[in-house]
Design an enzyme around this catalytic site. Sequence first.
Site, mmCIF file in Angstrom:
data_model
loop_
_atom_site.group_PDB
_atom_site.id
_atom_site.type_symbol
_atom_site.label_atom_id
_atom_site.label_comp_id
_atom_site.label_asym_id
_atom_site.label_seq_id
_atom_site.Cartn_x
_atom_site.Cartn_y
_atom_site.Cartn_z
ATOM 1 C CB SER A 90 -13.013 0.329 -2.684
ATOM 2 O OG SER A 90 -13.383 1.458 -3.452
ATOM 3 C CE LYS A 134 -16.967 1.490 -4.907
ATOM 4 N NZ LYS A 134 -15.671 2.227 -4.976
ATOM 5 C CB SER A 146 -11.299 2.615 -5.562
ATOM 6 O OG SER A 146 -10.767 2.264 -4.312
HETATM 7 N N1 GLN Z 1 -6.998 1.690 -1.643
HETATM 8 C C1 GLN Z 1 -7.114 3.080 -1.281
HETATM 9 C C2 GLN Z 1 -7.670 3.178 0.109
HETATM 10 O O1 GLN Z 1 -7.845 2.185 0.703
HETATM 11 C C3 GLN Z 1 -7.990 3.792 -2.266
HETATM 12 C C4 GLN Z 1 -9.414 3.488 -2.086
HETATM 13 C C5 GLN Z 1 -10.289 4.223 -3.048
HETATM 14 O O2 GLN Z 1 -9.806 4.727 -4.074
HETATM 15 N N2 GLN Z 1 -11.562 4.334 -2.703
HETATM 16 O O3 GLN Z 1 -7.941 4.224 0.611
#
Ligand code: GLN
Length: 487
Positions: free
Chosen positions: A154, A79, A178
Amino acid sequence: MTAMHRMTLAELVGGLSAGDFSSSELTRHFLDRIAAHDAQLNSFITVTEEAAMAAARKADEARAAGNAGPLAGIPLAQKDIFNTKGVRTSCGSRMLDNYIAPYDARVIEGFNDAGAVMLGKTNMDEFAMGSSNETSWYGAVKNPWDTERVPGGSSGGSAAAVAARLAPAATGTDTGGSIRQPAALCGITGLKPTYGRVSRWGMIAFASSLDQAGPMAPSAEDCALLLQAMAGFDERDSTCMNEPVDDYSAGLTQPIDGLKIGLPKEYFTEGLDSAVEARVREALKHYESLGAELVEITLPNSHLSAPAYYVVAPAECSSNLSRFDGVRFGHRCDNPKDLEDMYCRSRGEGFGDEVKRRILVGAYALSAGYYDAYYLKAQQIRRLISNDFAEAFKQVDVIMGPTTPTPAFRLGEKADDPISMYLSDIYTIAVNLAGLPGMSVPVGTVDDLPVGLHIVGNYWSEARLLNIAHRLQMDTDWHKQIPEAFA
Ligand code: GLN
């Protein structure tokens, strides 16, 4: 021989050590797949072809010399949130489009030590803020099961790349879901470890008290191999715990009879798609047939997890992202009039809308006069949520439910509605607030779109979670399915 991209990571490790193929052949195969297919998916921001081939040759030499590491010659996608020495590390943001990392994150060091080969850096929501991978400066990622749909976020690039087998496995990070949410929407297996299990050193911070890195791969067996290289104490991260690291592969096949599975009644309510629920219930039935017992439990404060998260996460991000000021690194605007103009325009141009929204909310929640009403309150709710889990784990060994309320939604469907986007993590967020480990495991499809089962354990129970997931994968092959266009 099965095509190399149809093998699981565990099978590839076996194939390399048996000499069925070399790492150079394997790495070339995946680079060719990226070149042939990624235009459809946009799952990579950067492909490091030359470095990958050089690392593959090195791994082949090490193997010939008899000193191959546990992942020697295995190609992986990382990532783009992990600092990778000499390689652009963008975090999905225009702010870091020109940033070449001068060092490797601890997670990357772990993979280097194990002999893995990096194929490139995967696309992601900007600074990991999002649930659909649509906030990336590099454009949305498409779900390989239906390219008109989102892969989740994400870590959407990692999930899509693995689901389409453009990489055998990848890393993700999980602040509120995410790793697990994109794993569910793309039909792969993902694990968010206990907070403090994996060092955050060199992983670009979003919300430091919630962020945790973990593996994303076809199977639980694969995740075990990856977590082994990622886990462990690191004094450079003061929140990394000095807890013994289990052998994650050793207990995978252990029987699970007598396992007590808690089903929170709050997770099986109106918001849940009935077809998703049906797939989850089928998996639960299978666990019963393996000797597990299903117990209804309650997590009474679950409805407070999203509101608390959307105070804590923005508050921490507003502080973490203050370092991107256009001075030391990152984007700087052209011809600033003065210092203030330089800060304002550099940040204004460098960050996208979702990141700006979070910084504004976070700075507001932390400001004098509001701190007690928002941030402090959210921290108190966080304690209540942890207590709910602690109570539950007095009665049951693990908690199960759906990872997401629906299968993958359409690109653009929630892009203008942040609240409905935030709710796609409704089942995953509480786990981060409590710092617990959680997994998503593919358990079937609804209209050809994957569905994930969420398995949550008590602190440091990663080996047990992997065992429970593996037992299901011994009897099912959802984790082996590849979308037809990429078969
Ligand atoms: N979707 C959640 C957010 O937008 C979690 C994102 C994540 O786990 N990095 O904060």
